[in-house]
Design a protein around this motif. Structure first.
Motif, short mmCIF file in Angstrom:
data_model
loop_
_atom_site.label_atom_id
_atom_site.label_comp_id
_atom_site.label_asym_id
_atom_site.label_seq_id
_atom_site.Cartn_x
_atom_site.Cartn_y
_atom_site.Cartn_z
N THR A 6 0.85 -1.19 0.00
CA THR A 6 0.00 0.00 0.00
C THR A 6 0.89 1.24 0.00
N GLU A 83 -0.85 1.03 -16.51
CA GLU A 83 -1.88 1.67 -15.70
C GLU A 83 -3.05 1.96 -16.63
N TRP A 85 -6.26 3.91 -16.59
CA TRP A 85 -7.00 4.94 -15.86
C TRP A 85 -8.35 5.22 -16.50
N THR A 93 -9.74 6.15 -11.27
CA THR A 93 -9.26 4.87 -10.76
C THR A 93 -8.48 4.17 -11.87
N LEU A 96 -3.57 -1.52 -12.07
CA LEU A 96 -2.12 -1.45 -12.13
C LEU A 96 -1.57 -2.85 -12.30
N MET A 111 -5.27 1.67 -8.29
CA MET A 111 -4.87 3.01 -7.87
C MET A 111 -6.11 3.90 -7.93
N THR A 124 -3.98 6.76 -3.94
CA THR A 124 -3.78 5.59 -3.08
C THR A 124 -3.53 4.38 -3.97
N ILE A 125 -2.61 3.56 -3.55
CA ILE A 125 -2.22 2.37 -4.31
C ILE A 125 -2.36 1.16 -3.38
N ALA A 127 -1.83 -3.02 -3.90
CA ALA A 127 -1.42 -4.05 -4.85
C ALA A 127 -0.86 -5.26 -4.12
N LEU A 152 7.94 4.74 -6.06
CA LEU A 152 6.76 5.61 -5.96
C LEU A 152 7.06 6.87 -5.16
#
Length: 165
Positions: A6, A83, A85, A93, A96, A111, A124-125, A127, A152
């Motif tokens: 996260t 990504e 989007w 959103t 990913l 994300m 916010t991520i 995964a 990141l």
């Protein structure tokens, strides 16, 4: 088994402005170049209405890998990051996916990008890193999570600098 990752990024600009950067090939290439790696490349930026799919690639020098990881990889691995989007009710959103070519490892997740009630915007991520190698997979997943976290943070610093500079 997998290891959860996260992260949170905060930007001093509204989500619409940050989203515009995230879909700009020039910005993406500059961000890749600023973060190092071997032969960083924006593979594609496919815009379809308000949605965008971004694919980037960069190599990792084998000498920069921890020995537990390097013993499973031949040569310099490369990562491909995608990504996807799209607009969401409260911002944007993305799905990913990070694939590490030359290694049995991946990172998949989601994300979100939205306006922050305190001002600016927030990403916010969430995964999961997955390495299907008995006994050593968990150790390698932790390295991946650590490395992605550091990347990141560098990307956030680069983007913040651009937005405030």
């Amino acid at each position: 088994m997998s290891t959860t990752f996260t992260a949170t990024q905060r930007y001093p600009a509204p989500a619409t402005e940050v989203y515009a950067l995230f879909s700009d090939p020039g910005f993406l290439q500059a961000r890749l170049d600023a973060n190092g790696g071997l032969d960083p490349e924006v593979v594609s930026v496919d815009v379809d209405g308000d949605s965008v799919v971004i694919a980037t690639r960069q190599g990792i020098p084998a000498s920069a890998l921890p020995s537990v990881v390097g013993s499973f990889i031949s040569g310099d691995p490369s990562t491909q990051r995608t990504e996807s989007w799209r607009p969401a009710a409260d911002g944007y959103t993305a799905d990913l996916k990070v694939t590490i070519h030359g290694a049995p490892a991946s990172l998949k997740g989601a994300m979100t990008l939205s306006d922050d009630p305190a001002g600016g915007s927030i990403v916010t991520i969430l995964a999961d890193a997955h390495v299907p190698i008995p006994m050593f997979g968990g150790k390698i997943e932790k390295v991946i999570v650590e490395q992605v976290g550091e990347l990141l943070q560098r990307e956030e610093a680069f983007t913040r600098g651009l937005l405030t500079g």
